[in-house]
Motif scaffolding. Structure first.
Motif, PDB file in Angstrom:
ATOM      1  N   ARG A 131      -3.000  -5.208 -16.320  1.00  0.00           N
ATOM      2  CA  ARG A 131      -2.415  -4.550 -17.488  1.00  0.00           C
ATOM      3  C   ARG A 131      -1.764  -3.264 -16.993  1.00  0.00           C
ATOM      4  NH1 ARG A 131      -2.725  -8.855 -19.452  1.00  0.00           N
ATOM      5  NH2 ARG A 131      -4.402  -9.598 -20.753  1.00  0.00           N
ATOM      6  N   PRO A 132      -0.543  -2.984 -17.431  1.00  0.00           N
ATOM      7  CA  PRO A 132       0.089  -1.730 -16.998  1.00  0.00           C
ATOM      8  C   PRO A 132      -0.786  -0.536 -17.372  1.00  0.00           C
ATOM      9  CG  PRO A 132       1.695  -3.160 -18.042  1.00  0.00           C
ATOM     10  CD  PRO A 132       0.350  -3.792 -18.258  1.00  0.00           C
ATOM     11  N   LEU A 133      -0.858   0.411 -16.465  1.00  0.00           N
ATOM     12  CA  LEU A 133      -1.688   1.593 -16.666  1.00  0.00           C
ATOM     13  C   LEU A 133      -0.961   2.612 -17.535  1.00  0.00           C
ATOM     14  CD1 LEU A 133      -2.883   1.985 -12.978  1.00  0.00           C
ATOM     15  CD2 LEU A 133      -4.230   1.134 -14.901  1.00  0.00           C
ATOM     16  N   VAL A 134      -1.665   3.133 -18.505  1.00  0.00           N
ATOM     17  CA  VAL A 134      -1.105   4.196 -19.332  1.00  0.00           C
ATOM     18  C   VAL A 134      -0.951   5.419 -18.438  1.00  0.00           C
ATOM     19  CG1 VAL A 134      -1.514   5.694 -21.316  1.00  0.00           C
ATOM     20  CG2 VAL A 134      -2.208   3.289 -21.406  1.00  0.00           C
ATOM     21  N   GLY A 135       0.230   5.976 -18.400  1.00  0.00           N
ATOM     22  CA  GLY A 135       0.474   7.141 -17.552  1.00  0.00           C
ATOM     23  C   GLY A 135       0.936   6.762 -16.155  1.00  0.00           C
ATOM     24  N   GLY A 136       0.971   5.485 -15.840  1.00  0.00           N
ATOM     25  CA  GLY A 136       1.482   5.043 -14.543  1.00  0.00           C
ATOM     26  C   GLY A 136       0.446   5.059 -13.438  1.00  0.00           C
ATOM     27  N   VAL A 137       0.895   4.710 -12.255  1.00  0.00           N
ATOM     28  CA  VAL A 137       0.052   4.636 -11.065  1.00  0.00           C
ATOM     29  C   VAL A 137       0.036   6.011 -10.415  1.00  0.00           C
ATOM     30  CG1 VAL A 137      -0.286   3.469  -8.851  1.00  0.00           C
ATOM     31  CG2 VAL A 137       0.739   2.230 -10.759  1.00  0.00           C
ATOM     32  N   ARG A 138      -1.152   6.629 -10.352  1.00  0.00           N
ATOM     33  CA  ARG A 138      -1.233   7.994  -9.839  1.00  0.00           C
ATOM     34  C   ARG A 138      -2.188   8.161  -8.662  1.00  0.00           C
ATOM     35  NH1 ARG A 138      -1.759   9.420 -15.761  1.00  0.00           N
ATOM     36  NH2 ARG A 138      -3.919   9.102 -15.208  1.00  0.00           N
ATOM     37  N   SER A 139      -2.910   7.113  -8.294  1.00  0.00           N
ATOM     38  CA  SER A 139      -3.885   7.271  -7.216  1.00  0.00           C
ATOM     39  C   SER A 139      -3.964   5.989  -6.397  1.00  0.00           C
ATOM     40  CB  SER A 139      -5.262   7.583  -7.805  1.00  0.00           C
ATOM     41  OG  SER A 139      -5.769   6.444  -8.493  1.00  0.00           O
ATOM     42  N   VAL A 140      -4.648   6.083  -5.269  1.00  0.00           N
ATOM     43  CA  VAL A 140      -4.870   4.905  -4.426  1.00  0.00           C
ATOM     44  C   VAL A 140      -5.679   3.865  -5.195  1.00  0.00           C
ATOM     45  CG1 VAL A 140      -6.014   4.076  -2.321  1.00  0.00           C
ATOM     46  CG2 VAL A 140      -4.663   6.183  -2.262  1.00  0.00           C
ATOM     47  N   GLY A 141      -6.646   4.299  -5.979  1.00  0.00           N
ATOM     48  CA  GLY A 141      -7.436   3.374  -6.795  1.00  0.00           C
ATOM     49  C   GLY A 141      -6.581   2.630  -7.802  1.00  0.00           C
TER      50      GLY A 141
ATOM     51  N   ALA B 298      -3.414   2.081  -7.451  1.00  0.00           N
ATOM     52  CA  ALA B 298      -2.519   1.217  -6.674  1.00  0.00           C
ATOM     53  C   ALA B 298      -3.220  -0.074  -6.255  1.00  0.00           C
ATOM     54  CB  ALA B 298      -2.002   1.962  -5.446  1.00  0.00           C
ATOM     55  N   THR B 299      -4.480   0.017  -5.843  1.00  0.00           N
ATOM     56  CA  THR B 299      -5.190  -1.208  -5.444  1.00  0.00           C
ATOM     57  C   THR B 299      -5.424  -2.107  -6.651  1.00  0.00           C
ATOM     58  OG1 THR B 299      -7.350  -0.112  -5.594  1.00  0.00           O
ATOM     59  CG2 THR B 299      -6.283  -0.162  -3.423  1.00  0.00           C
ATOM     60  N   TYR B 300      -5.651  -1.519  -7.811  1.00  0.00           N
ATOM     61  CA  TYR B 300      -5.798  -2.309  -9.043  1.00  0.00           C
ATOM     62  C   TYR B 300      -4.510  -3.058  -9.365  1.00  0.00           C
ATOM     63  CZ  TYR B 300      -5.579  -3.229 -14.050  1.00  0.00           C
ATOM     64  OH  TYR B 300      -5.376  -3.827 -15.273  1.00  0.00           O
ATOM     65  N   VAL B 301      -3.388  -2.353  -9.328  1.00  0.00           N
ATOM     66  CA  VAL B 301      -2.107  -2.953  -9.686  1.00  0.00           C
ATOM     67  C   VAL B 301      -1.736  -4.070  -8.716  1.00  0.00           C
ATOM     68  CG1 VAL B 301       0.373  -2.483  -9.809  1.00  0.00           C
ATOM     69  CG2 VAL B 301      -1.237  -0.964 -10.960  1.00  0.00           C
ATOM     70  N   LEU B 302      -1.959  -3.861  -7.429  1.00  0.00           N
ATOM     71  CA  LEU B 302      -1.632  -4.898  -6.450  1.00  0.00           C
ATOM     72  C   LEU B 302      -2.704  -5.983  -6.358  1.00  0.00           C
ATOM     73  CD1 LEU B 302       0.046  -2.935  -3.535  1.00  0.00           C
ATOM     74  CD2 LEU B 302       1.103  -4.539  -5.099  1.00  0.00           C
ATOM     75  N   GLY B 303      -3.828  -5.769  -7.000  1.00  0.00           N
ATOM     76  CA  GLY B 303      -4.862  -6.794  -7.019  1.00  0.00           C
ATOM     77  C   GLY B 303      -5.569  -6.968  -5.695  1.00  0.00           C
ATOM     78  N   VAL B 304      -5.749  -5.873  -4.966  1.00  0.00           N
ATOM     79  CA  VAL B 304      -6.489  -5.913  -3.711  1.00  0.00           C
ATOM     80  C   VAL B 304      -7.816  -5.194  -3.922  1.00  0.00           C
ATOM     81  CG1 VAL B 304      -4.466  -6.160  -2.227  1.00  0.00           C
ATOM     82  CG2 VAL B 304      -5.256  -3.888  -2.833  1.00  0.00           C
ATOM     83  N   PRO B 305      -8.862  -5.591  -3.180  1.00  0.00           N
ATOM     84  CA  PRO B 305     -10.194  -5.041  -3.444  1.00  0.00           C
ATOM     85  C   PRO B 305     -10.350  -3.557  -3.157  1.00  0.00           C
ATOM     86  CG  PRO B 305     -10.255  -6.539  -1.567  1.00  0.00           C
ATOM     87  CD  PRO B 305      -8.879  -6.613  -2.151  1.00  0.00           C
ATOM     88  N   GLY B 306      -9.555  -2.990  -2.285  1.00  0.00           N
ATOM     89  CA  GLY B 306      -9.650  -1.569  -1.983  1.00  0.00           C
ATOM     90  C   GLY B 306      -8.693  -1.229  -0.864  1.00  0.00           C
ATOM     91  N   ALA B 307      -8.536   0.052  -0.592  1.00  0.00           N
ATOM     92  CA  ALA B 307      -7.585   0.493   0.422  1.00  0.00           C
ATOM     93  C   ALA B 307      -8.118   0.277   1.841  1.00  0.00           C
ATOM     94  CB  ALA B 307      -7.243   1.967   0.214  1.00  0.00           C
TER      95      ALA B 307
ATOM     96  N   SER C  52       4.371   2.106  -2.914  1.00  0.00           N
ATOM     97  CA  SER C  52       4.717   3.400  -2.305  1.00  0.00           C
ATOM     98  C   SER C  52       3.470   4.236  -2.028  1.00  0.00           C
ATOM     99  CB  SER C  52       5.661   4.190  -3.211  1.00  0.00           C
ATOM    100  OG  SER C  52       6.882   3.520  -3.346  1.00  0.00           O
ATOM    101  N   ILE C  53       2.562   4.284  -2.983  1.00  0.00           N
ATOM    102  CA  ILE C  53       1.342   5.079  -2.819  1.00  0.00           C
ATOM    103  C   ILE C  53       0.499   4.543  -1.662  1.00  0.00           C
ATOM    104  CG2 ILE C  53      -0.904   5.581  -3.896  1.00  0.00           C
ATOM    105  CD1 ILE C  53       0.656   6.003  -6.525  1.00  0.00           C
ATOM    106  N   LEU C  54       0.326   3.214  -1.598  1.00  0.00           N
ATOM    107  CA  LEU C  54      -0.501   2.645  -0.538  1.00  0.00           C
ATOM    108  C   LEU C  54       0.149   2.796   0.832  1.00  0.00           C
ATOM    109  CD1 LEU C  54      -2.037  -0.519  -2.209  1.00  0.00           C
ATOM    110  CD2 LEU C  54      -3.168   1.635  -1.614  1.00  0.00           C
ATOM    111  N   LEU C  55       1.459   2.625   0.918  1.00  0.00           N
ATOM    112  CA  LEU C  55       2.126   2.811   2.207  1.00  0.00           C
ATOM    113  C   LEU C  55       2.031   4.260   2.661  1.00  0.00           C
ATOM    114  CD1 LEU C  55       5.254   0.499   1.777  1.00  0.00           C
ATOM    115  CD2 LEU C  55       3.178   0.066   3.136  1.00  0.00           C
ATOM    116  N   ARG C  56       2.175   5.196   1.727  1.00  0.00           N
ATOM    117  CA  ARG C  56       2.022   6.616   2.056  1.00  0.00           C
ATOM    118  C   ARG C  56       0.585   6.914   2.502  1.00  0.00           C
ATOM    119  NH1 ARG C  56       4.837   8.487  -2.129  1.00  0.00           N
ATOM    120  NH2 ARG C  56       3.037   8.427  -3.462  1.00  0.00           N
TER     121      ARG C  56
END
Length: 123
Positions: free
Chosen positions: A53-63, A65-74, A114-118
């Motif tokens: 589900r799109p996050l209210v306020g957008g993607v702001r953290s590594v956590g 970002a991992t949720y949006v990409l559907g990966v278990p963690g960084a 972008s967040i995860l690559l950074r």
């Protein structure tokens, strides 16, 4: 990690829909040329329900970002995994050619990548 081959995704969705139909006490949809459109719509609806589900306020953290990409963690991620997951999900949500066109989800996928690559570059 989720399958990246569209045939594997479709087979998984078919199995999930069949299992849900059995739990609901409904006869599973039989494949025929007459109901392929209906089946495709059911698969799209199932995929939409299972997607992030799109996050209210957008993607702001590594956590986020991992949720949006559907990966278990960084931890343990590398650029290839991030890029592959992004391409797979972007093909689903792209507003011009995706199965479930959604510009907000695609925007958040771009931010998550972008967040995860950074994050990887900082390590």
């Amino acid at each position: 990690m989720a399958p990246s081959d569209p045939r594997e995704v479709r087979a998984a969705l078919d199995a999930a829909l069949e299992a849900q139909a059995m739990l609901d006490g409904v006869e599973p949809v039989k494949k025929s040329s007459g109901n392929l459109q209906s089946e495709n719509e059911r698969l799209r609806a199932a995929l939409s329900r299972m997607a992030f589900r799109p996050l209210v306020g957008g993607v702001r953290s590594v956590g986020h970002a991992t949720y949006v990409l559907g990966v278990p963690g960084a931890w343990g991620l590398d650029e290839a995994v991030i890029q592959a997951r992004y391409r797979f999900l972007a093909s689903i949500f792209h507003p011009d050619s995706g199965l479930i066109p959604d510009s907000e989800r695609l925007r958040q996928l771009n931010d998550a990548r972008s967040i995860l690559l950074r994050h990887l570059a900082e390590e």
